[in-house]
Each structure stands twice: as structure tokens, then as C-alpha cells.
Scaffold this active site. Structure first.
Site, short mmCIF file in Angstrom:
data_model
loop_
_atom_site.label_atom_id
_atom_site.label_comp_id
_atom_site.label_asym_id
_atom_site.label_seq_id
_atom_site.Cartn_x
_atom_site.Cartn_y
_atom_site.Cartn_z
N GLY A 192 -4.74 -4.13 -3.74
CA GLY A 192 -5.66 -3.07 -4.16
C GLY A 192 -4.77 -2.11 -4.40
N HIS A 193 -4.84 -1.80 -5.67
CA HIS A 193 -3.85 -0.64 -6.14
C HIS A 193 -4.86 0.63 -6.62
CE1 HIS A 193 -0.12 -3.41 -7.02
NE2 HIS A 193 -0.57 -3.52 -6.05
N THR A 219 -8.46 -3.20 -0.26
CA THR A 219 -9.06 -4.47 -0.80
C THR A 219 -10.04 -4.74 0.40
OG1 THR A 219 -7.17 -5.10 -1.81
CG2 THR A 219 -8.56 -6.92 -1.13
N ASP A 255 0.90 -1.22 0.03
CA ASP A 255 0.06 -0.07 -0.02
C ASP A 255 0.79 1.27 -0.07
OD1 ASP A 255 -2.14 -1.60 0.13
OD2 ASP A 255 -2.38 -1.45 2.24
N LYS A 270 1.64 2.07 -5.26
CA LYS A 270 2.20 1.75 -6.36
C LYS A 270 1.42 1.93 -7.42
CE LYS A 270 2.35 -2.26 -4.41
NZ LYS A 270 2.10 -1.80 -2.84
N GLY A 271 0.03 1.52 -7.26
CA GLY A 271 -1.02 1.89 -8.56
C GLY A 271 -0.82 3.37 -8.91
P1 GDP Z 1 -0.77 0.44 -3.44
O1 GDP Z 1 -1.35 -0.96 -3.02
O2 GDP Z 1 0.68 0.44 -3.41
O3 GDP Z 1 -1.12 0.48 -4.96
O4 GDP Z 1 -1.58 1.65 -2.71
P2 GDP Z 1 -2.78 1.55 -2.25
O5 GDP Z 1 -3.69 2.23 -3.32
O6 GDP Z 1 -3.44 0.36 -1.59
O7 GDP Z 1 -2.88 2.42 -1.09
C1 GDP Z 1 -2.37 3.90 -1.14
C2 GDP Z 1 -3.44 4.98 -0.91
O8 GDP Z 1 -3.00 6.11 -0.73
C3 GDP Z 1 -4.56 4.97 -1.91
O9 GDP Z 1 -5.69 5.32 -1.31
C4 GDP Z 1 -3.79 6.34 -2.91
O10 GDP Z 1 -4.90 6.88 -3.57
C5 GDP Z 1 -3.10 7.06 -1.79
N1 GDP Z 1 -2.22 7.84 -2.14
C6 GDP Z 1 -1.24 7.53 -3.13
N2 GDP Z 1 -0.16 8.45 -3.14
C7 GDP Z 1 -0.60 9.26 -2.11
C8 GDP Z 1 0.06 10.64 -1.67
O11 GDP Z 1 1.09 11.18 -2.12
N3 GDP Z 1 -0.51 11.35 -1.08
C9 GDP Z 1 -1.85 11.05 -0.37
N4 GDP Z 1 -2.54 11.64 0.29
N5 GDP Z 1 -2.46 9.73 -0.62
C10 GDP Z 1 -1.97 9.19 -1.90
P1 IMO Z 2 -0.85 -4.11 -2.25
O1 IMO Z 2 -0.39 -4.52 -3.66
C1 IMO Z 2 -0.87 -4.60 2.00
C2 IMO Z 2 -1.20 -8.60 3.67
C3 IMO Z 2 -2.34 -9.05 4.40
C4 IMO Z 2 -1.81 -10.23 5.27
C5 IMO Z 2 -0.70 -10.68 4.41
C6 IMO Z 2 -1.09 -12.09 4.02
O2 IMO Z 2 -2.32 -3.55 -2.23
O3 IMO Z 2 0.34 -3.32 -1.51
P2 IMO Z 2 -2.59 -12.73 1.96
O4 IMO Z 2 -3.98 -12.16 1.34
O5 IMO Z 2 -1.52 -12.50 0.86
O6 IMO Z 2 -2.69 -14.24 2.39
O7 IMO Z 2 -2.14 -11.80 3.12
O8 IMO Z 2 -0.16 -9.60 3.61
N1 IMO Z 2 -1.08 -8.35 2.39
C7 IMO Z 2 -1.30 -6.65 1.92
N2 IMO Z 2 -1.06 -6.00 2.64
N3 IMO Z 2 -1.19 -4.55 0.76
C8 IMO Z 2 -1.23 -5.65 -0.06
O9 IMO Z 2 -1.10 -5.60 -1.48
C9 IMO Z 2 -1.35 -6.72 0.34
N4 IMO Z 2 -1.64 -8.12 0.01
C10 IMO Z 2 -1.52 -8.85 0.96
O10 IMO Z 2 -3.19 -7.97 5.14
O11 IMO Z 2 -1.04 -9.42 6.43
MG MG Z 3 -2.79 -1.61 -1.81
#
Ligand code: GDP
Ligand code: IMO
Ligand code: MG
Length: 422
Positions: free
Chosen positions: A40-41, A298, A13, A16-17
């Protein structure tokens, strides 16, 4: 050409997305190499906020091919929903998406096994997203799995039934009530939709693209500290999230890997169980959660929050061979009077600056350096020259400690809120 990699250096999280979407115009191909719908990106642009789970984050841009590599595990039901949601937004998914024939399928019974396994662990549970990731990779390495390339085969139904029968026997050892019928009919229905998509030998495709001088970006899922080998085991996911995962998850040779962009939040978060040395249990952690909207993309679960952890980041940089860094969510730290950074740990009476084998050892304590915070709102800034001095000091401090350049600062969730540094 060499393949570039973008991946997370923390516990997932990191954003990356967003960053893949920002960088996609510089690439011809975006390829996912591991993980599945546990990811969840999130992408934001033109007032649209969209969360992708299996489909690469380049999907919104025209003239870019998105590849789901052999290292990915696919839940046909979630995949179908993702495609339907994108189609509603006017994205012509089928013309932009290629799937590896070797990617493994998540069966409904894999999800049930995930649930049963977590339930049986009680307070020691991993905190899995319950998407069936672990059981699917277990069947892959156990040589029982079903793959995308199998769905057209005459023996597919038979093989599916055999695997489900095996899973049912395993489920009988657990105390889990379930009704498979509805899950199964949705799954079989989704398999029909999957058959319409283009399945390829993605390893040949990606290598051919590189030979043709095309630019390919590998998109990581999860983060380095969730890696099956190098993460905080057993509180990890079941795939290799690190840069080496691109070799096995896309079929590229090590010498074909070029730049590795490691991305990290300006602080730390973790969702699910497991060690987190700099976790904050006080109001400051809650402030971060609210300011950063730290709730899982997610599962919706609140993310645990804490200060940046340099020993952990240095470890991730080493494992991945990171060539440059992107710092995400810098805007979230606006308003914190003091910004703390963990520079060492105290461990069994000694000062160390590496991750110990047993990260759950109660003697492990972070040692912090305090830096001055900033109060300015960063979200509307358009150039590095707008940055407050304290933010520049924070960046300089991190670059010196990490011995790696920070090339991008993200200051908001939108595409446009991204500052490139020279
Ligand atoms: P990912 O799994 O690495 O793609 O990240 P996620 O989407 O799960 O979580 C990142 C969250 O931070 C999302 O809600 C993005 O919209 C948000 N986000 C990404 N970059 C920034 C930033 O620079 N500032 C803020 N405030 N939010 C961000
Ligand atoms: P993105 O790509 C954050 C965590 C789960 C749990 C552990 C194992 O959005 O960064 P699993 O479902 O793989 O068996 O869960 O890994 N986890 C994540 N935490 N971001 C993710 O993906 C994750 N994918 C799995 O919360 O602790
Ligand atoms: Mg994520």
C-alpha cells in the site's frame, strides 16, 4: 544508463510511494519489480491522498511510463479497482501503464489458500495481508502459475479450471468455509478489463530504455526485513524485496544497477507478526502510532512502533548496496524529549552489532544510545537551514554510524514536504 532503485530498509511502509512520486519528474520510467497488492503506497499532493497497491507510484505524472514487471503478482480484481479509482481522478492510466506478460496472476483460490494457511497456524500466523501473495509465488516456483501473457490464449480457461481444481483439493485439507462463485465471477470480469491493457516483454523494454539513455527507477515494495531470504523468516513476504530482486523482477543485469536509494523511517514500525527488537509496548509507542498515523495502508491494522534499530539498518544497507539514504517521517519525532537509537544488541550474554539468525531468541535485547529530541514542528520547513540543532545532530549521528550519506529528509506526507540535502 544504469537503473536506479528505491527500496525500503525496514519492515515496509517507510514512505516509498511518497518518495517515488517526488522523484518521478527525474525519470522516464518507473517500474515495480516484486510483490503485489500486499503493498500500500501512499501519495499526497494538492490535497489528494491516494493509495496504490500494484500500480507504480509514478502514475500521476505525465510523460512517464509505469511498468509492472515480471516479478510482480497481480490480482485482476484489485488492479481493475485501482485503475477505476485513478481514472476517476482524471489519470489516463492505459497510456502510461505497461504490464509484463510474465507477471503472475493471483487467483481467487490463492486468496482462499492464504486465508486457510493463516487460520491453521493459529497464534503462529505470519500476519499476512491475505491477498494471496504466498500461494501465488508458490505456484510460480512450483511451475503451476498463470501469467498475464496467458490470458489471450485459447487454453486459458482450461488451465484456470485445472489450477482451481488443484486448489480445491488443497483447501479440502483445511477447515475453511468459502463461496467461490462470486469471487470467481468478479475475477473473470476483471480479466476482461486486463485484456485491454498493454502487455509487453518488459525485460526487453526496460533494457532498451536503458540503452537509449532513458532514466529508469525501480520501485521496491515491502522492505528488506520482509525479504524471503534475508528477512525475519518465516515472518516475511514471499518475494525478494532487496536490490537483487530488480535483476530477477525486471530482467536487468547486476552491472546495470546504479544508485540504490534506501529509505527508512526516523523510527521503526512493523505490521503483522514477527520479531521486532526495539518495539515499544508503552505509552511512547502509542504516542508514535498516533503522531505518525501508523495504521496499515492496505489492511488498516495498527502498526507496531519502536525506536530506530541500527544493527538492522546496517544489515539492510549491506544487502542492498545502498548508495544513499532517505529518512522519512522526521516530523513525527517532534516533541519527544529523548530520542533513543539501538546501537547494539545484547545476545546470549554478548554484545553484538549484527542480526542474529534467531531473532526470536528471548535473550536478544537492544542497547540504546539516547539523543536529545526537538520540539519544533518541522512540517512547514522549506530548507535544511531551518532544522533544529537536535535534528541536525540526529542526522549527523546516523550518517556516521551508517557510513552512508542521508540525501533526503521527509517532513510530512505531502510531495512538497521533502528536503534535499547536498
Ligand atoms: P510505503 O508502503 O512505503 O509507500 O508507505 P505507506 O504509504 O504504507 O506508509 C507511509 C505513511 O506515511 C503514509 O500514510 C504516508 O502518507 C506517510 N508519510 C510519508 N512520508 C511522511 C513524512 O515524512 N511524514 C509524515 N508525517 N508522514 C509521511
Ligand atoms: P509496502 O509495500 C508492510 C507484511 C504483512 C505480513 C508479512 C507477509 O506497503 O511497504 P503477505 O501479505 O506478503 O503474505 O504478508 O509481510 N507486509 C507488509 N508490511 N508493508 C507492506 O508493503 C507489506 N506487505 C506485506 O503484514 O507481516
Ligand atoms: Mg505501505
Amino acid at each position: 544508463m544504469k537503473l536506479d532503485v528505491l527500496l525500503g530498509l525496514q519492515w515496509g511502509d517507510e514512505g516509498k510511494g511518497k518518495l517515488v512520486d517526488v522523484l518521478t519528474p527525474d525519470y522516464d520510467v518507473i517500474a515495480r519489480f516484486q510483490g503485489g497488492p500486499n503493498a500500500g503506497h501512499t501519495l499526497e499532493f494538492n490535497g489528494i491522498k491516494h493509495v496504490l497497491h500494484t500500480i507504480p507510484s509514478g502514475i500521476f505524472r505525465e510523460n512517464v511510463v509505469n511498468v509492472v514487471g515480471n516479478g510482480v503478482v497481480i490480482d485482476p480484481v484489485i488492479f481493475k479497482k485501482e485503475i477505476e479509482a485513478l481514472t476517476k481522478l482524471g489519470v489516463d492510466v492505459s497510456s502510461r501503464l505497461l504490464i509484463s506478460k510474465k507477471a503472475h496472476l493471483i487467483l481467487p483460490t490463492h486468496r482462499l489458500l492464504d486465508q486457510a494457511s493463516e487460520q491453521s497456524k493459529g497464534t503462529n500466523k505470519i500476519g499476512s495481508t491475505l491477498k494471496g501473495i504466498g500461494p501465488t509465488y508458490m505456484d510460480k516456483t512450483g511451475r503451476n502459475g498463470l501469467r498475464i501473457g496467458d490470458i489471450h490464449s485459447d487454453s486459458f480457461e482450461n488451465r484456470y479450471n485445472n489450477l482451481v481444481a488443484k486448489h480445491k483439493k488443497m483447501l479440502a485439507h483445511y477447515d475453511l468455509q468459502y463461496n467461490l462463485d462470486e469471487m470467481e465471477s468478479d475475477w473473470l470480469d476483471a480479466i476482461k478489463s486486463l485484456k485491454k491493457l498493454k502487455a509487453i516483454d518488459s525485460e526487453r523494454y526496460v533494457n532498451q530504455m536503458l540503452r537509449d539513455g532513458k532514466k529508469v527507477l525501480a520501485e521496491g515494495a515491502q522492505g528488506t526485513l520482509l525479504d524471503i531470504d534475508f528477512g525475519s523468516y518465516p515472518f516475511v513476504t514471499s518475494s525478494n524485496t532487496v536490490s537483487a530482486g530488480t535483476c530477477t523482477g525486471l530482467g536487468v543485469a547486476p552491472q546495470s544497477v546504479g544508485n540504490v536509494l534506501g529509505i527508512f523511517k526516523a523510527y521503526c514500525t512493523r505490521v503483522g507478526s514477527g520479531p521486532f527488537p526495539t518495539e515499544l509496548f508503552n505509552g511512547t509507542g502509542e504516542e508514535m502510532r498516533v503522531a505518525g498515523n501508523e495504521f496499515g495502508a492496505t489492511t488498516g491494522r495498527p502498526r507496531r512502533c519502536g525506536w530506530l534499530d541500527l544493527p538492522a539498518l546496517k544489515y539492510s544497507i549491506m544487502i542492498n548496496g545502498v548508495t544513499s539514504l532517505a529518512m522519512m517521517k522526521a516530523d513525527v519525532l517532534s516533541g519527544f524529549e529523548t530520542i533513543r537509537v539501538c546501537v547494539h544488541y545484547e545476545y546470549q550474554g554478548e554484545r553484538i552489532d549484527h542480526l542474529p539468525f534467531d531473532m526470536e531468541d528471548p535473550s536478544l535485547k537492544p542497547i540504546y544510545t539516547d539523543l536529545k529530541g526537538w520540539s519544533e514542528d518541522l512540517t512547514g520547513m522549506t530548507a535544511e537551514s531551518d532544522f533544529p540543532e537536535s535534528l541536525n545532530d540526529y542526522i549527523k549521528f546516523l550518517e556516521a554510524e551508517l557510513a552512508t550519506p542521508i540525501s533526503i529528509i521527509s517532513i510530512g506526507p505531502d510531495r512538497t514536504q521533502t528536503i534535499n540535502r547536498n
